[in-house]
Motif scaffolding. Structure first.
Motif, PDB file in Angstrom:
ATOM      1  N   PRO A  64       0.846  -1.059  -0.067  1.00  0.00           N
ATOM      2  CA  PRO A  64      -0.091   0.071  -0.154  1.00  0.00           C
ATOM      3  C   PRO A  64       0.932   1.279  -0.022  1.00  0.00           C
ATOM      4  CG  PRO A  64      -0.935  -1.423   1.636  1.00  0.00           C
ATOM      5  CD  PRO A  64       0.603  -2.015   1.301  1.00  0.00           C
ATOM      6  N   PHE A  89      -0.406  -1.949  -7.403  1.00  0.00           N
ATOM      7  CA  PHE A  89      -0.690  -2.749  -6.122  1.00  0.00           C
ATOM      8  C   PHE A  89      -1.876  -2.041  -5.421  1.00  0.00           C
ATOM      9  CE2 PHE A  89      -1.058  -3.582  -1.600  1.00  0.00           C
ATOM     10  CZ  PHE A  89      -0.829  -4.846  -1.543  1.00  0.00           C
ATOM     11  N   LYS A  92      -4.957  -2.683  -8.081  1.00  0.00           N
ATOM     12  CA  LYS A  92      -5.311  -4.015  -8.014  1.00  0.00           C
ATOM     13  C   LYS A  92      -6.381  -4.305  -6.739  1.00  0.00           C
ATOM     14  CE  LYS A  92      -5.194  -8.632  -8.976  1.00  0.00           C
ATOM     15  NZ  LYS A  92      -5.922  -9.269  -9.968  1.00  0.00           N
ATOM     16  N   TYR A  93      -6.008  -3.608  -5.799  1.00  0.00           N
ATOM     17  CA  TYR A  93      -6.738  -3.966  -4.460  1.00  0.00           C
ATOM     18  C   TYR A  93      -7.620  -2.833  -3.890  1.00  0.00           C
ATOM     19  CZ  TYR A  93      -3.564  -8.063  -4.623  1.00  0.00           C
ATOM     20  OH  TYR A  93      -2.932  -9.195  -5.102  1.00  0.00           O
ATOM     21  N   ASN A  94      -8.137  -1.962  -4.930  1.00  0.00           N
ATOM     22  CA  ASN A  94      -8.837  -0.752  -4.684  1.00  0.00           C
ATOM     23  C   ASN A  94      -8.621   0.039  -3.416  1.00  0.00           C
ATOM     24  OD1 ASN A  94     -10.673  -1.809  -6.737  1.00  0.00           O
ATOM     25  ND2 ASN A  94     -11.308  -3.067  -5.254  1.00  0.00           N
ATOM     26  N   ILE A  95      -7.328   0.295  -3.243  1.00  0.00           N
ATOM     27  CA  ILE A  95      -6.720   1.224  -2.377  1.00  0.00           C
ATOM     28  C   ILE A  95      -6.852   2.749  -2.830  1.00  0.00           C
ATOM     29  CG2 ILE A  95      -4.890   1.610  -0.866  1.00  0.00           C
ATOM     30  CD1 ILE A  95      -3.999  -1.005  -1.193  1.00  0.00           C
ATOM     31  N   GLN A 105      -3.259   5.763 -10.596  1.00  0.00           N
ATOM     32  CA  GLN A 105      -3.647   4.361 -10.575  1.00  0.00           C
ATOM     33  C   GLN A 105      -4.092   4.050 -12.057  1.00  0.00           C
ATOM     34  OE1 GLN A 105      -6.571   4.152  -7.356  1.00  0.00           O
ATOM     35  NE2 GLN A 105      -5.166   3.214  -6.218  1.00  0.00           N
ATOM     36  N   ILE A 148       1.345 -10.719  -8.172  1.00  0.00           N
ATOM     37  CA  ILE A 148       0.154 -10.348  -8.610  1.00  0.00           C
ATOM     38  C   ILE A 148      -0.285 -11.164 -10.111  1.00  0.00           C
ATOM     39  CG2 ILE A 148      -1.109  -8.334  -9.785  1.00  0.00           C
ATOM     40  CD1 ILE A 148       0.304  -6.683  -7.799  1.00  0.00           C
TER      41      ILE A 148
END
Length: 252
Positions: A64, A89, A92-95, A105, A148
């Protein structure tokens, strides 16, 4: 111009590789599980920005963004203000991007469209912002990328990246720093990374009597008179700033 060298401002590395990195070089730092070798990557990025006014770009595949920022701060580099972060990252993980950082992003990052989307970011954002500056790309990290996408896809993605950089070679001076925890990937991937790299530095840690002893071996360089050399090194707190580390090297 095409074969000039740019100092990393780490004396031991510059002396070993002929005075610095060459234009368009792929510079790999391969370290083991407990090594702090990854810090050298951020140190080189920091030096390139501070001493050469380079434009920094971090391809984040592992953490993150707040944790990535913290890692860079370990060598006194505030990437919030000095680098563009292509946050695979977080995408990919909706941060969500954090405020105060230049984070880009990528919608729906998948193997088929990832590189075209990254290339579009370079063409539309990074190249116009960099102007005539040297660009330093730090890939953080190869094992994160492999986690990933898998190793086979990672090799294909990196191969495609090399082709893109090759097309841009005459227009842009782009240094690529690859960070690789070799304990987290197969020997095949580690060997492939070494084969595409112009310069390779191997870091090895050893725990003895409760202390971690690290060695740095410069094992590959384009320099015609290059000979491998090994140093012992340590990361020690900076006397002026407790949050910052500096490096001390000793001949092995």
């Amino acid at each position: 111009m095409f074969y000039s060298r740019t100092k990393t401002y780490i004396k031991e590395i510059d002396e070993a590789i002929g005075g610095g990195v060459t234009r368009g070089a792929i510079f790999t730092l391969s370290y083991d599980t407990y090594s702090l070798g990854w810090m050298i990557g951020f140190e080189i990025l920091k030096n390139m920005i501070q001493h050469h006014n380079s434009y920094g770009v971090i391809h984040n595949y592992l953490l993150p963004p707040p944790k990535l920022i913290s890692r860079a701060m370990s060598v006194g580099l505030d990437i919030r203000n000095s680098c563009t972060i292509i946050d695979v990252f977080g995408s990919k993980y909706n941060i969500p991007p954090i405020q105060g950082a230049n984070i880009v992003q990528i919608s729906n990052p998948n193997p088929e469209t990832l590189n075209p989307k990254i290339e579009a970011i370079y063409d539309s954002k990074i190249f116009p912002a960099a102007k005539n500056k040297k660009i330093v790309r730090l890939v953080y990290t190869i094992e994160g990328m492999s986690t990933i996408f898998g190793e086979k896809i990672t090799i294909k993605l990196l191969n495609s990246e090399m082709a893109y950089l090759g097309r841009k070679y005459s227009e842009w001076d782009i240094l690529t720093i690859l960070l690789l925890n070799r304990d987290a990937v197969s020997r095949h991937l580690s060997a492939w990374i070494s084969s595409i790299s112009d310069d390779v530095i191997l870091f090895k840690s050893e725990i003895t009597d409760g202390k971690v002893i690290e060695t740095m071996t410069i094992i590959k360089s384009q320099h015609s008179d290059f000979e491998p050399i090994t140093y012992r090194y340590s990361a020690v707190p900076d006397e002026e700033r407790n949050s910052k580390f500096t490096f001390r090297f000793h001949s092995h």
